[in-house]
Design a protein around this motif. Structure first.
Motif, PDB file in Angstrom:
ATOM      1  N   ALA A 248       0.847  -1.201   0.000  1.00 18.57           N
ATOM      2  CA  ALA A 248       0.000   0.000   0.000  1.00 18.57           C
ATOM      3  C   ALA A 248       0.878   1.244   0.000  1.00 18.57           C
ATOM      4  O   ALA A 248       0.570   2.242  -0.648  1.00 18.57           O
ATOM      5  CB  ALA A 248      -0.899  -0.018   1.237  1.00 18.57           C
ATOM      6  N   GLU A 249       2.019   1.133   0.701  1.00 16.56           N
ATOM      7  CA  GLU A 249       2.917   2.303   0.779  1.00 16.56           C
ATOM      8  C   GLU A 249       3.458   2.649  -0.611  1.00 16.56           C
ATOM      9  O   GLU A 249       3.491   3.809  -1.023  1.00 16.56           O
ATOM     10  CB  GLU A 249       4.074   1.978   1.725  1.00 16.56           C
ATOM     11  CG  GLU A 249       4.906   3.182   2.058  1.00 16.56           C
ATOM     12  CD  GLU A 249       6.240   2.800   2.706  1.00 16.56           C
ATOM     13  OE1 GLU A 249       7.012   3.722   2.977  1.00 16.56           O
ATOM     14  OE2 GLU A 249       6.498   1.594   2.903  1.00 16.56           O
ATOM     15  N   GLU A 250       3.823   1.613  -1.351  1.00 19.91           N
ATOM     16  CA  GLU A 250       4.379   1.854  -2.688  1.00 19.91           C
ATOM     17  C   GLU A 250       3.320   2.429  -3.620  1.00 19.91           C
ATOM     18  O   GLU A 250       3.596   3.326  -4.420  1.00 19.91           O
ATOM     19  CB  GLU A 250       4.955   0.564  -3.266  1.00 19.91           C
ATOM     20  CG  GLU A 250       5.914   0.849  -4.388  1.00 19.91           C
ATOM     21  CD  GLU A 250       6.616  -0.398  -4.902  1.00 19.91           C
ATOM     22  OE1 GLU A 250       7.013  -0.396  -6.059  1.00 19.91           O
ATOM     23  OE2 GLU A 250       6.717  -1.391  -4.138  1.00 19.91           O
ATOM     24  N   LEU A 251       2.107   1.926  -3.506  1.00 19.79           N
ATOM     25  CA  LEU A 251       1.020   2.457  -4.349  1.00 19.79           C
ATOM     26  C   LEU A 251       0.779   3.930  -4.042  1.00 19.79           C
ATOM     27  O   LEU A 251       0.550   4.739  -4.944  1.00 19.79           O
ATOM     28  CB  LEU A 251      -0.259   1.643  -4.148  1.00 19.79           C
ATOM     29  CG  LEU A 251      -0.204   0.233  -4.752  1.00 19.79           C
ATOM     30  CD1 LEU A 251      -1.429  -0.577  -4.338  1.00 19.79           C
ATOM     31  CD2 LEU A 251      -0.096   0.283  -6.265  1.00 19.79           C
ATOM     32  N   ALA A 252       0.878   4.274  -2.764  1.00 21.69           N
ATOM     33  CA  ALA A 252       0.676   5.683  -2.383  1.00 21.69           C
ATOM     34  C   ALA A 252       1.808   6.539  -2.952  1.00 21.69           C
ATOM     35  O   ALA A 252       1.585   7.646  -3.448  1.00 21.69           O
ATOM     36  CB  ALA A 252       0.630   5.808  -0.858  1.00 21.69           C
ATOM     37  N   LEU A 253       3.026   5.998  -2.906  1.00 25.40           N
ATOM     38  CA  LEU A 253       4.171   6.746  -3.464  1.00 25.40           C
ATOM     39  C   LEU A 253       3.984   6.965  -4.964  1.00 25.40           C
ATOM     40  O   LEU A 253       4.268   8.040  -5.493  1.00 25.40           O
ATOM     41  CB  LEU A 253       5.471   5.967  -3.213  1.00 25.40           C
ATOM     42  CG  LEU A 253       6.013   6.011  -1.794  1.00 25.40           C
ATOM     43  CD1 LEU A 253       7.111   4.964  -1.595  1.00 25.40           C
ATOM     44  CD2 LEU A 253       6.550   7.407  -1.455  1.00 25.40           C
ATOM     45  N   GLU A 254       3.490   5.932  -5.633  1.00 26.69           N
ATOM     46  CA  GLU A 254       3.264   6.048  -7.079  1.00 26.69           C
ATOM     47  C   GLU A 254       2.207   7.092  -7.390  1.00 26.69           C
ATOM     48  O   GLU A 254       2.346   7.871  -8.335  1.00 26.69           O
ATOM     49  CB  GLU A 254       2.803   4.701  -7.651  1.00 26.69           C
ATOM     50  CG  GLU A 254       3.946   3.799  -8.004  1.00 26.69           C
ATOM     51  CD  GLU A 254       3.486   2.549  -8.716  1.00 26.69           C
ATOM     52  OE1 GLU A 254       4.310   1.647  -8.822  1.00 26.69           O
ATOM     53  OE2 GLU A 254       2.319   2.477  -9.137  1.00 26.69           O
ATOM     54  N   ALA A 255       1.152   7.076  -6.594  1.00 28.04           N
ATOM     55  CA  ALA A 255       0.071   8.043  -6.825  1.00 28.04           C
ATOM     56  C   ALA A 255       0.610   9.461  -6.643  1.00 28.04           C
ATOM     57  O   ALA A 255       0.339  10.356  -7.447  1.00 28.04           O
ATOM     58  CB  ALA A 255      -1.079   7.770  -5.859  1.00 28.04           C
ATOM     59  N   ARG A 256       1.413   9.645  -5.619  1.00 25.05           N
ATOM     60  CA  ARG A 256       2.002  10.972  -5.365  1.00 25.05           C
ATOM     61  C   ARG A 256       2.938  11.373  -6.518  1.00 25.05           C
ATOM     62  O   ARG A 256       2.948  12.514  -6.977  1.00 25.05           O
ATOM     63  CB  ARG A 256       2.764  10.904  -4.025  1.00 25.05           C
ATOM     64  CG  ARG A 256       3.547  12.137  -3.668  1.00 25.05           C
ATOM     65  CD  ARG A 256       2.655  13.293  -3.203  1.00 25.05           C
ATOM     66  NE  ARG A 256       3.399  14.537  -3.138  1.00 25.05           N
ATOM     67  CZ  ARG A 256       3.193  15.596  -3.914  1.00 25.05           C
ATOM     68  NH1 ARG A 256       2.245  15.604  -4.820  1.00 25.05           N
ATOM     69  NH2 ARG A 256       3.930  16.682  -3.787  1.00 25.05           N
ATOM     70  N   PHE A 257       3.706  10.380  -7.007  1.00 26.02           N
ATOM     71  CA  PHE A 257       4.629  10.647  -8.126  1.00 26.02           C
ATOM     72  C   PHE A 257       3.832  11.076  -9.363  1.00 26.02           C
ATOM     73  O   PHE A 257       4.170  12.071 -10.013  1.00 26.02           O
ATOM     74  CB  PHE A 257       5.429   9.364  -8.425  1.00 26.02           C
ATOM     75  CG  PHE A 257       6.337   9.484  -9.614  1.00 26.02           C
ATOM     76  CD1 PHE A 257       7.612  10.022  -9.488  1.00 26.02           C
ATOM     77  CD2 PHE A 257       5.929   9.075 -10.882  1.00 26.02           C
ATOM     78  CE1 PHE A 257       8.460  10.153 -10.588  1.00 26.02           C
ATOM     79  CE2 PHE A 257       6.762   9.200 -11.984  1.00 26.02           C
ATOM     80  CZ  PHE A 257       8.030   9.740 -11.822  1.00 26.02           C
ATOM     81  N   ASP A 258       2.761  10.355  -9.666  1.00 24.96           N
ATOM     82  CA  ASP A 258       1.948  10.705 -10.848  1.00 24.96           C
ATOM     83  C   ASP A 258       1.346  12.097 -10.704  1.00 24.96           C
ATOM     84  O   ASP A 258       1.285  12.859 -11.665  1.00 24.96           O
ATOM     85  CB  ASP A 258       0.840   9.660 -11.060  1.00 24.96           C
ATOM     86  CG  ASP A 258       1.392   8.321 -11.532  1.00 24.96           C
ATOM     87  OD1 ASP A 258       2.551   8.288 -12.004  1.00 24.96           O
ATOM     88  OD2 ASP A 258       0.673   7.314 -11.435  1.00 24.96           O
ATOM     89  N   GLU A 259       0.938  12.430  -9.485  1.00 23.69           N
ATOM     90  CA  GLU A 259       0.382  13.783  -9.258  1.00 23.69           C
ATOM     91  C   GLU A 259       1.432  14.852  -9.542  1.00 23.69           C
ATOM     92  O   GLU A 259       1.153  15.867 -10.150  1.00 23.69           O
ATOM     93  CB  GLU A 259      -0.043  13.939  -7.786  1.00 23.69           C
ATOM     94  CG  GLU A 259      -1.439  13.428  -7.469  1.00 23.69           C
ATOM     95  CD  GLU A 259      -1.637  13.342  -5.945  1.00 23.69           C
ATOM     96  OE1 GLU A 259      -2.422  12.484  -5.537  1.00 23.69           O
ATOM     97  OE2 GLU A 259      -0.966  14.106  -5.183  1.00 23.69           O
ATOM     98  N   ARG A 260       2.641  14.583  -9.089  1.00 24.83           N
ATOM     99  CA  ARG A 260       3.719  15.571  -9.302  1.00 24.83           C
ATOM    100  C   ARG A 260       4.001  15.728 -10.794  1.00 24.83           C
ATOM    101  O   ARG A 260       4.210  16.826 -11.280  1.00 24.83           O
ATOM    102  CB  ARG A 260       4.998  15.117  -8.578  1.00 24.83           C
ATOM    103  CG  ARG A 260       4.867  15.159  -7.073  1.00 24.83           C
ATOM    104  CD  ARG A 260       6.212  14.864  -6.421  1.00 24.83           C
ATOM    105  NE  ARG A 260       7.176  15.904  -6.750  1.00 24.83           N
ATOM    106  CZ  ARG A 260       8.491  15.790  -6.542  1.00 24.83           C
ATOM    107  NH1 ARG A 260       8.988  14.700  -5.999  1.00 24.83           N
ATOM    108  NH2 ARG A 260       9.293  16.775  -6.864  1.00 24.83           N
ATOM    109  N   ILE A 261       4.012  14.603 -11.526  1.00 28.23           N
ATOM    110  CA  ILE A 261       4.247  14.670 -12.985  1.00 28.23           C
ATOM    111  C   ILE A 261       3.120  15.470 -13.636  1.00 28.23           C
ATOM    112  O   ILE A 261       3.363  16.357 -14.459  1.00 28.23           O
ATOM    113  CB  ILE A 261       4.318  13.239 -13.594  1.00 28.23           C
ATOM    114  CG1 ILE A 261       5.551  12.496 -13.073  1.00 28.23           C
ATOM    115  CG2 ILE A 261       4.274  13.278 -15.119  1.00 28.23           C
ATOM    116  CD1 ILE A 261       6.876  12.874 -13.695  1.00 28.23           C
ATOM    117  N   ASP A 262       1.880  15.156 -13.238  1.00 30.63           N
ATOM    118  CA  ASP A 262       0.733  15.863 -13.833  1.00 30.63           C
ATOM    119  C   ASP A 262       0.791  17.361 -13.541  1.00 30.63           C
ATOM    120  O   ASP A 262       0.365  18.174 -14.358  1.00 30.63           O
ATOM    121  CB  ASP A 262      -0.591  15.295 -13.297  1.00 30.63           C
ATOM    122  CG  ASP A 262      -0.868  13.913 -13.849  1.00 30.63           C
ATOM    123  OD1 ASP A 262      -0.220  13.542 -14.856  1.00 30.63           O
ATOM    124  OD2 ASP A 262      -1.718  13.194 -13.281  1.00 30.63           O
ATOM    125  N   ALA A 263       1.325  17.713 -12.385  1.00 30.24           N
ATOM    126  CA  ALA A 263       1.403  19.132 -12.010  1.00 30.24           C
ATOM    127  C   ALA A 263       2.606  19.820 -12.665  1.00 30.24           C
ATOM    128  O   ALA A 263       2.855  20.994 -12.435  1.00 30.24           O
ATOM    129  CB  ALA A 263       1.479  19.254 -10.487  1.00 30.24           C
TER     130      ALA A 263
END
Ligand code: FAQ
Length: 337
Positions: A23-38
């Motif tokens: 779950a921790e890795e999935l959360a990190l990925e979601a945060r990473f994708d948000e940063r890329i999108d921003a």
């Protein structure tokens, strides 16, 4: 989510066993994708998905190898430059390419692979470098044409990389692009001099060089978008900002007018302005030739690789001496203390 979807596919697009993530890795990925999108930049210390890291490492190390191998075709002409001015310019340009390789190896090293590992992959023929450097430089006019067309194509491809999502790569590209711009101008200037003040034989030499380099330059942008396995993901991650075909089109559009200014023709009977598209149409590229060259069977692949291996082996004593010198100096203050 971009990154999870990718990890379910093998390199050839075959489905592989799903990778289980915490779950921790999935959360990190979601945060990473948000940063890329921003549109945020990713730094070396930041968390990143493994596939993003590998994609960057692949592209940056190929780019670094291209700069270093790219020194060879022009280096070949330094001793034969026609004037002191042209020799000084060519020397500076070839040295710049070496510098670009070094910035790029340094950027790639931030992703956790050493320069020695990257060199080893190159020397073993496992790493790619740009197809364009596997063509021979047959006349002095090739120096001008490489500057005008090859550096021109490199700039077209590299300016968007200054906004690439990986900050160390983007920073390296800013400086590289400034220098590439000088490279392109010196090539154009050299050709303009030959075309406006040269003899008929010199003008013919320029036209012959343009004929030989034109199609290979268009291949530098990579395979068509629908045959480019990496483009879609790299664009989603902001590693590539513009696709191979779009960059190629931008390059053709910009170059046709420059050719007119020079007074050379481009070797493509199908090249013409399309009023509806507001772009130049151009003829079919020989993609069989491209893949032959990429896969090691171009006119100079073996010669280029052999030259790099020879330089590496010949430079072993310099690396050893530099290491011994560094070790001596790092020991010195401790002895004094
Ligand atoms: N040559 O899926 P894509 C310069 C490979 S520097 C060889 O479209 P991607 C300065 C590609 O790696 C010139 N291989 O790949 C200078 C991939 O193989 P892989 C270099 C090529 O990465 C001037 C496969 O085909 N510039 O000129 C080529 O999304 C004068 C499928 O292709 C850069 O490296 C090619 N032309 O897009 C120096 C710029 N094209 O890895 C001295 C940064 C494609 O899956 C004198 N790189 N391949 O086994 C890029 O922008 C991209 O990597 C592309 C390829 C656009 C080159």
């Amino acid at each position: 989510m971009y990154t999870q979807a990718m990890d379910l596919m093998g390199k050839e697009g075959r489905a592989e066993a799903p990778v289980l993530r915490s779950a921790e890795e999935l959360a990190l990925e979601a945060r990473f994708d948000e940063r890329i999108d921003a549109g945020e930049f990713i730094e070396a210390k930041d968390w990143m998905p493994e596939h993003y890291r590998k994609t960057l490492l692949r592209q940056i190390s190929q780019h670094a190898h291209s700069e270093i191998v790219g020194m060879l075709p022009e280096g070949n002409w330094i001793t034969r430059a026609p004037t002191l001015k042209r020799k000084a310019i060519l020397l500076a340009k070839v040295q710049d390419e070496g510098g670009h390789g070094l910035y790029l190896y340094a950027a790639a090293e931030t992703l956790g692979t050493s320069r020695d590992q990257m060199f080893e992959a190159l020397h073993q023929g496992k790493a790619k470098y740009s197809s364009i450097f596997n063509y021979p430089t047959l006349s002095w006019a090739d120096m001008g044409v490489i500057g005008w067309l090859v550096d021109g194509a490199a700039i077209m491809n590299q300016v968007p990389i200054c906004r690439c999502s990986y900050a160390p790569y983007a920073r390296a590209m800013v400086r590289i692009c400034r220098e590439e711009s000088f490279h392109q101008r010196q090539g154009f200037d050299s050709l303009l001099t030959m075309m406006k003040q040269g003899t008929q034989a010199q003008k013919d030499m320029v036209q012959d060089a343009v004929n030989r380099w034109w199609w290979a330059t268009l291949m530098m942008f990579g395979p068509p978008d629908d045959q480019s396995p990496n483009t879609a993901q790299s664009m989603r991650w902001g590693i590539k900002r513009i696709s191979n075909d779009d960059l190629r089109q931008k390059f053709v559009d910009a170059t046709v007018e420059q050719a007119q200014l020079l007074g050379v023709s481009l070797p493509d009977p199908e090249l013409r302005w399309n009023e509806e598209r507001q772009h130049y149409d151009f003829g079919a590229i020989d993609w069989d030739e491209f893949w032959r060259v990429v896969n090691g069977d171009g006119p100079c692949n073996r010669e280029r690789l052999a030259a790099r291996v020879k330089a590496w082996e010949g430079g072993a004593w310099v690396r050893e001496a530099a290491l011994a010198h560094a070790a001596k100096h790092s020991e010195a203050p401790r002895k004094q203390a």
